[in-house]
Design a protein around this motif. Structure first.
Motif, PDB file in Angstrom:
ATOM      1  N   ASN A   1      -5.508  -6.970   5.358  1.00 30.21           N
ATOM      2  CA  ASN A   1      -6.594  -7.015   3.945  1.00 30.21           C
ATOM      3  C   ASN A   1      -6.573  -5.927   3.103  1.00 30.21           C
ATOM      4  O   ASN A   1      -5.828  -5.585   2.330  1.00 30.21           O
ATOM      5  CB  ASN A   1      -8.056  -7.569   3.648  1.00 30.21           C
TER       6      ASN A   1
ATOM      7  N   THR B   1      -9.526  -8.491  10.689  1.00 29.29           N
ATOM      8  CA  THR B   1      -9.012  -8.986   9.480  1.00 29.29           C
ATOM      9  C   THR B   1      -9.072  -7.703   8.018  1.00 29.29           C
ATOM     10  O   THR B   1      -8.595  -7.932   6.838  1.00 29.29           O
ATOM     11  CB  THR B   1      -9.912  -9.637   9.226  1.00 29.29           C
TER      12      THR B   1
ATOM     13  N   VAL C   1     -13.338  -4.568  -1.649  1.00 33.98           N
ATOM     14  CA  VAL C   1     -11.877  -5.389  -0.339  1.00 33.98           C
ATOM     15  C   VAL C   1     -13.370  -5.580   0.273  1.00 33.98           C
ATOM     16  O   VAL C   1     -13.146  -6.980   1.153  1.00 33.98           O
ATOM     17  CB  VAL C   1     -10.883  -5.395   0.130  1.00 33.98           C
TER      18      VAL C   1
ATOM     19  N   ARG D   1      -2.625  -4.202   2.683  1.00 35.59           N
ATOM     20  CA  ARG D   1      -1.807  -5.866   1.703  1.00 35.59           C
ATOM     21  C   ARG D   1      -2.680  -4.838   0.571  1.00 35.59           C
ATOM     22  O   ARG D   1      -2.289  -4.750  -0.377  1.00 35.59           O
ATOM     23  CB  ARG D   1      -2.694  -6.717   2.052  1.00 35.59           C
TER      24      ARG D   1
END
Length: 328
Positions: A205, A201, A98, A208
């Motif tokens: 991410n 950001t 990620v 989630r």
């Protein structure tokens, strides 16, 4: 090597549990060890629960068994350090899909070897539910948190309209972190606006990603904190621990609705159980820290162990008590 579950049973059934905890728990660098490391021209730093040795290119993170809450030292949770190192390794390896992370290897059960980064002095707290200190403040009438305005009518332990970030400026070990808005972080020189955009950001991410992975195990990732740093090439990387019960709130999904319907709190898999115990004694960070019974500390270790073994899919092992800091 011995299963940590068996070692915790030995402590719980000891004739002198307090002494057993002291014998089994790793408290961190001794003064002589600190001097020895410093004499080798290594940068040594003690955090709330970890000890750090930094060289030009690498960082060694030693996980102790210290427990903190309300920015205070609470006690020792035996084998917590080994358990958290296992969870952090799992998540740092998974999170590499990620965002860039600082993880390199695991030279010892309590130690992570990482890329040396210059940390941003901010804890990026991501919240998905009404819980913890924010819930207590909301119930007292507060509606704005770190520049984010929340609507009326939010219920305790229920999800927020969308995840929010409530940053705190990172203080020295056992000093109080202060809430801040993104604008204040930029004004104070903690980061630039462009850096904050990238960091926030990345944090959302990761949150989630963590919620999805924990949901597969039947758990709810309620909130968590992330830390970031910049490596020698200028790359922003995820640093420190990630998605552990020490830095996150985790709830059991199976009985979540049932508990709330009868007015109970969710079943928790994190150190909030100790925070609530302290709050019931009237302690929220000021004054003398109350004694936390050994059975509660061992129970917390067992909770952390349950999270780790479910994630990793195998029993966790340990060499047992450490007479001194391991050399790696």
């Amino acid at each position: 090597m011995k299963p940590i579950r068996e070692l915790l049973k030995e402590i719980a059934h000891s004739s002198d549990p307090d002494r057993a905890v002291t014998e089994h728990a790793y408290q961190g660098f001794s003064e002589s060890e600190k001097k020895e490391f410093q004499q080798k021209h290594q940068n040594v730093y003690a955090g709330k629960v970890r000890e750090l040795i930094r060289t030009d290119n690498e960082l060694l993170i030693y996980h102790t068994d210290r427990l903190s809450a309300f920015d205070r030292f609470i006690g020792l949770v035996p084998y917590k350090g080994t358990i958290l190192a296992d969870i952090s390794q799992y998540w740092l390896e998974a999170a590499a899909a990620v965002v860039p992370t600082h993880y390199l290897s695991r030279p010892h059960e309590r130690v992570l070897r990482c890329i040396s980064c210059t940390p941003y002095k901010v804890e990026v707290v991501v919240r998905g539910y009404m819980a913890g200190s924010m819930m207590r403040a909301y119930q007292k009438g507060e509606r704005e948190f770190c520049g984010v305005k929340l609507p009326e009518g939010l219920e305790p332990y229920r999800s927020l309209p969308e995840p929010i970030i409530t940053p705190t400026t990172k203080a020295a070990a056992f000093e109080h972190d202060e809430d801040a808005t993104p604008r204040q972080l930029v004004q104070q020189g903690v980061c630039t606006q462009e850096e904050w955009t990238e960091i926030s950001t990345m944090a959302l991410n990761l949150f989630r990603f963590g919620q999805q992975k924990y949901a597969e195990k039947g758990w709810i990732l309620v909130d968590t904190k992330y830390e970031f740093g910049r490596d020698g090439t200028g790359q922003i990387r995820l640093i420190d621990e990630i998605h552990t019960p020490d830095s996150s709130r985790l709830w059991v999904k199976a009985n979540y609705e049932t508990n709330l319907a009868r007015g109970d709190a969710p079943e928790m898999l994190d150190k909030e159980t100790v925070r609530r115990y302290l709050l019931d004694l009237g302690f929220s960070g000021q004054g003398v820290v109350p004694n936390v019974p050994v059975n509660r500390l061992v129970a917390l270790a067992e909770t952390y162990l349950k999270v780790a073994e479910t994630l990793i899919g195998r029993p966790l092992m340990s060499v047992g008590p450490l007479p001194h800091t391991p050399s790696v």
